[in-house]
Design an enzyme around this catalytic site. Structure first.
Site, mmCIF file in Angstrom:
data_model
loop_
_atom_site.group_PDB
_atom_site.id
_atom_site.type_symbol
_atom_site.label_atom_id
_atom_site.label_comp_id
_atom_site.label_asym_id
_atom_site.label_seq_id
_atom_site.Cartn_x
_atom_site.Cartn_y
_atom_site.Cartn_z
ATOM 1 N N ASP A 103 43.176 62.298 -39.232
ATOM 2 C CA ASP A 103 43.371 63.734 -39.466
ATOM 3 C C ASP A 103 43.340 64.100 -40.953
ATOM 4 O O ASP A 103 43.273 65.276 -41.298
ATOM 5 C CB ASP A 103 44.711 64.187 -38.879
ATOM 6 C CG ASP A 103 44.731 64.127 -37.365
ATOM 7 O OD1 ASP A 103 43.683 63.809 -36.775
ATOM 8 O OD2 ASP A 103 45.792 64.400 -36.769
ATOM 9 N N TYR A 132 39.040 60.409 -28.140
ATOM 10 C CA TYR A 132 39.281 59.142 -28.834
ATOM 11 C C TYR A 132 37.995 58.486 -29.329
ATOM 12 O O TYR A 132 38.057 57.560 -30.148
ATOM 13 C CB TYR A 132 40.017 58.169 -27.910
ATOM 14 C CG TYR A 132 41.382 58.671 -27.524
ATOM 15 C CD1 TYR A 132 42.441 58.592 -28.416
ATOM 16 C CD2 TYR A 132 41.618 59.241 -26.273
ATOM 17 C CE1 TYR A 132 43.698 59.069 -28.081
ATOM 18 C CE2 TYR A 132 42.869 59.723 -25.925
ATOM 19 C CZ TYR A 132 43.900 59.634 -26.835
ATOM 20 O OH TYR A 132 45.133 60.099 -26.522
ATOM 21 N N ILE A 153 35.963 59.349 -31.378
ATOM 22 C CA ILE A 153 35.683 59.474 -32.820
ATOM 23 C C ILE A 153 36.557 58.534 -33.658
ATOM 24 O O ILE A 153 36.329 58.388 -34.852
ATOM 25 C CB ILE A 153 35.833 60.932 -33.335
ATOM 26 C CG1 ILE A 153 37.301 61.405 -33.341
ATOM 27 C CG2 ILE A 153 34.975 61.880 -32.526
ATOM 28 C CD1 ILE A 153 37.504 62.698 -34.122
HETATM 29 O O1 F6P Z 1 47.039 61.586 -35.657
HETATM 30 C C1 F6P Z 1 45.808 61.059 -35.340
HETATM 31 C C2 F6P Z 1 45.409 61.458 -33.948
HETATM 32 O O2 F6P Z 1 44.169 60.847 -33.685
HETATM 33 C C3 F6P Z 1 45.356 62.952 -33.723
HETATM 34 O O3 F6P Z 1 44.183 63.556 -34.165
HETATM 35 C C4 F6P Z 1 45.543 63.024 -32.235
HETATM 36 O O4 F6P Z 1 46.097 64.233 -31.837
HETATM 37 C C5 F6P Z 1 46.506 61.928 -31.970
HETATM 38 O O5 F6P Z 1 46.315 60.977 -32.984
HETATM 39 C C6 F6P Z 1 46.387 61.330 -30.604
HETATM 40 O O6 F6P Z 1 47.101 60.154 -30.564
HETATM 41 P P1 F6P Z 1 47.571 59.342 -29.278
HETATM 42 O O7 F6P Z 1 47.025 60.020 -28.061
HETATM 43 O O8 F6P Z 1 47.043 57.979 -29.491
HETATM 44 O O9 F6P Z 1 49.061 59.329 -29.336
#
Ligand code: F6P
Length: 442
Positions: free
Chosen positions: A208, A357, A359
């Site tokens: 992010d 995911y 990306i």
């Molecule tokens: O903070 C990084 C990130 O990839 C965000 O863009 C996304 O919202 C989040 O992690 C999702 O993470 P997870 O589903 O793995 O908890």
């Protein structure tokens, strides 16, 4: 305004051992990009910023890079590495960079990896540790993910320090996001309270790009490059249909950097919606219809954290890292667009793409791989010199040491008045303010 004291990095003690890299260092002195370890990297870089400082010490970062004298004796120490939080391209590059720099440059041979984030440092979770050697990390950078595994959430810092003490770990490298860095801060506070000499050094990780004071986070460039592929696909689809709309939702909880950069990379998007810039649906929807009616199709890029204020208020749910779980604005917007076009009797063919995911699970691109390696090198140099409670980053193109309290003190976001957002407005032609745009369309 930043206070120079916030930029001071903690150190475990004076470096008394001649660094194995000592011979390399003087040669750097004459180059424009080398910052001597005794010098500082200025926080401000414009005349106006400097003029706004009313006397006193100028805020500055400690430069990254190899030191002539180091604190730890390479032949006697043990080093631990842990990767925490969500995946990010380049994690394996950082792990490999740490191992190779420690081993090849400093001669540190005892390196271990903790599995599944901070869980790996707490006996209750029963995770094994893994010995890391140059051989064991060969080729790992060609793969996405992390060879150590990861997990969200912090663990009891006392239990973690118990574990570090039992294993005789002198340096802990934490590769993680802001939540994990808060955890690293607590670990280093416990270390200090116990008067131990264990360095805790972070390599900040987030696709992010929302960690402040580090320039750009590793993996971000790979992630937005991957995201740009979805935007391209959505554009091709939209352009081929009457009333075509391509709607792409991209990761970015609180910061719209991925959406903004990926949109700029293609320079085809008509709208970019990000969490930092609120917008009214009553303004956006007629503008979109007008755009499709006059130009035949439209391309909309949405950051997942955008438009949350338009969703029905749901009970606040947090993930293990303490991040608020978001509502799905992309799907909501799709329904609203379809309903709005139907109500207006206007033809629409909407294609929705959410690469999610995909990306962040890819290997780093060459730019990020280089960046990961250099961050890893800077992290090793800092830790070997006894620096602690800090992360490595780049500030105005130079590697620097950033105290963890500062790195977790705020969130890096797209500035609605800044030049990145202005570029987005210029490239998309979208109104800066949809409410004013309604008046223009009417
Ligand atoms: O903070 C990084 C990130 O990839 C965000 O863009 C996304 O919202 C989040 O992690 C999702 O993470 P997870 O589903 O793995 O908890």
């Amino acid at each position: 305004m930043i206070d120079p004291a916030q930029l001071q990095v903690r150190t475990l003690g004076e470096g008394r051992i001649t660094s194995p890299l000592d011979a390399l260092i003087p040669a750097h002195g004459s180059t424009q990009h080398y910052v001597d370890e005794g010098d500082r990297v200025l926080f401000d870089d414009t005349q106006a910023m400097l003029a706004a400082r009313t006397g006193g010490e100028l805020p500055s970062f400690e430069p990254g890079g190899a030191r002539r004298r180091i604190f730890f004796d390479p032949s006697k120490i043990r080093v631990g590495i842990v990767t925490c939080g969500g995946l990010c391209p380049g994690l394996n590059d950082v792990i490999r960079g740490l191992v190779l720099t420690l081993n090849n440059q400093y001669g540190v041979s005892r390196i271990i990896g903790f599995r599944n984030g901070y869980q790996g440092l707490v006996p209750r979770h029963g995770r094994s540790i893994v010995e890391l050697t140059p051989e064991s990390v060969e080729y790992v950078n060609e793969h996405g993910g992390t060879i150590l595994g990861t997990s969200r959430g912090n663990q009891d810092p006392d239990e973690i320090v118990d574990c570090l003490e039992q294993l005789g770990v002198n340096i802990l490298f934490v590769i993680g996001g802001d939540g994990s860095m808060r955890g690293a801060l607590r670990i280093s506070e416990v270390v200090a309270a116990r008067e131990r000499r264990i360095a805790v050094v972070g390599v900040p990780k987030t696709i992010d790009n929302d960690i402040p004071y580090i320039g750009q986070s590793f993996g971000f460039q790979t992630a937005f490059a991957k995201a740009a592929e979805s935007i391209r696909a959505a554009h091709v689809e939209a352009a081929a249909q009457p009333g075509g709309i391509g709607l792409v939702q991209l990761m970015g909880r609180h910061s719209g950097f991925i959406a903004s950069y990926a949109a700029l990379a293609n320079n085809d998007a008509d709208y970019v919606l990000i969490p930092e810039v609120p917008f009214s649906l009553d303004g956006f929807l007629p503008d979109l219809r007008h755009r499709v009616a006059t130009r035949g199709h439209a391309l909309v890029v949405v950051a997942e954290g955008a438009g949350q204020e338009h969703l029905e208020e749901a009970p606040v749910r947090l993930d293990a890292s303490g991040n608020r779980k978001l509502g799905d604005f992309g799907l909501f917007l799709r329904e609203r667009i379809l309903a709005d076009f139907a109500q207006a009797g206007q033809e629409v063919n909407l294609k929705y793409i959410d690469p999610s995911y995909a990306i962040r699970s890819v290997p780093a691109n060459p730019y990020d791989s280089v960046y990961c390696l250099r961050l890893a090198q800077a992290a090793v140099h800092a830790a070997m010199a006894g620096r602690t409670e800090m992360v490595v980053g780049q500030w105005r193109g130079r590697f620097v040491h950033v105290p963890i309290p500062l790195a977790v003190s705020a969130r890096n976001q797209v500035d609605p008045d800044g030049d990145l957002w202005l570029s987005v407005l210029e490239a998309t032609g979208q109104p800066a303010n949809f409410a004013a745009a309604i008046r223009r369309l009417a």
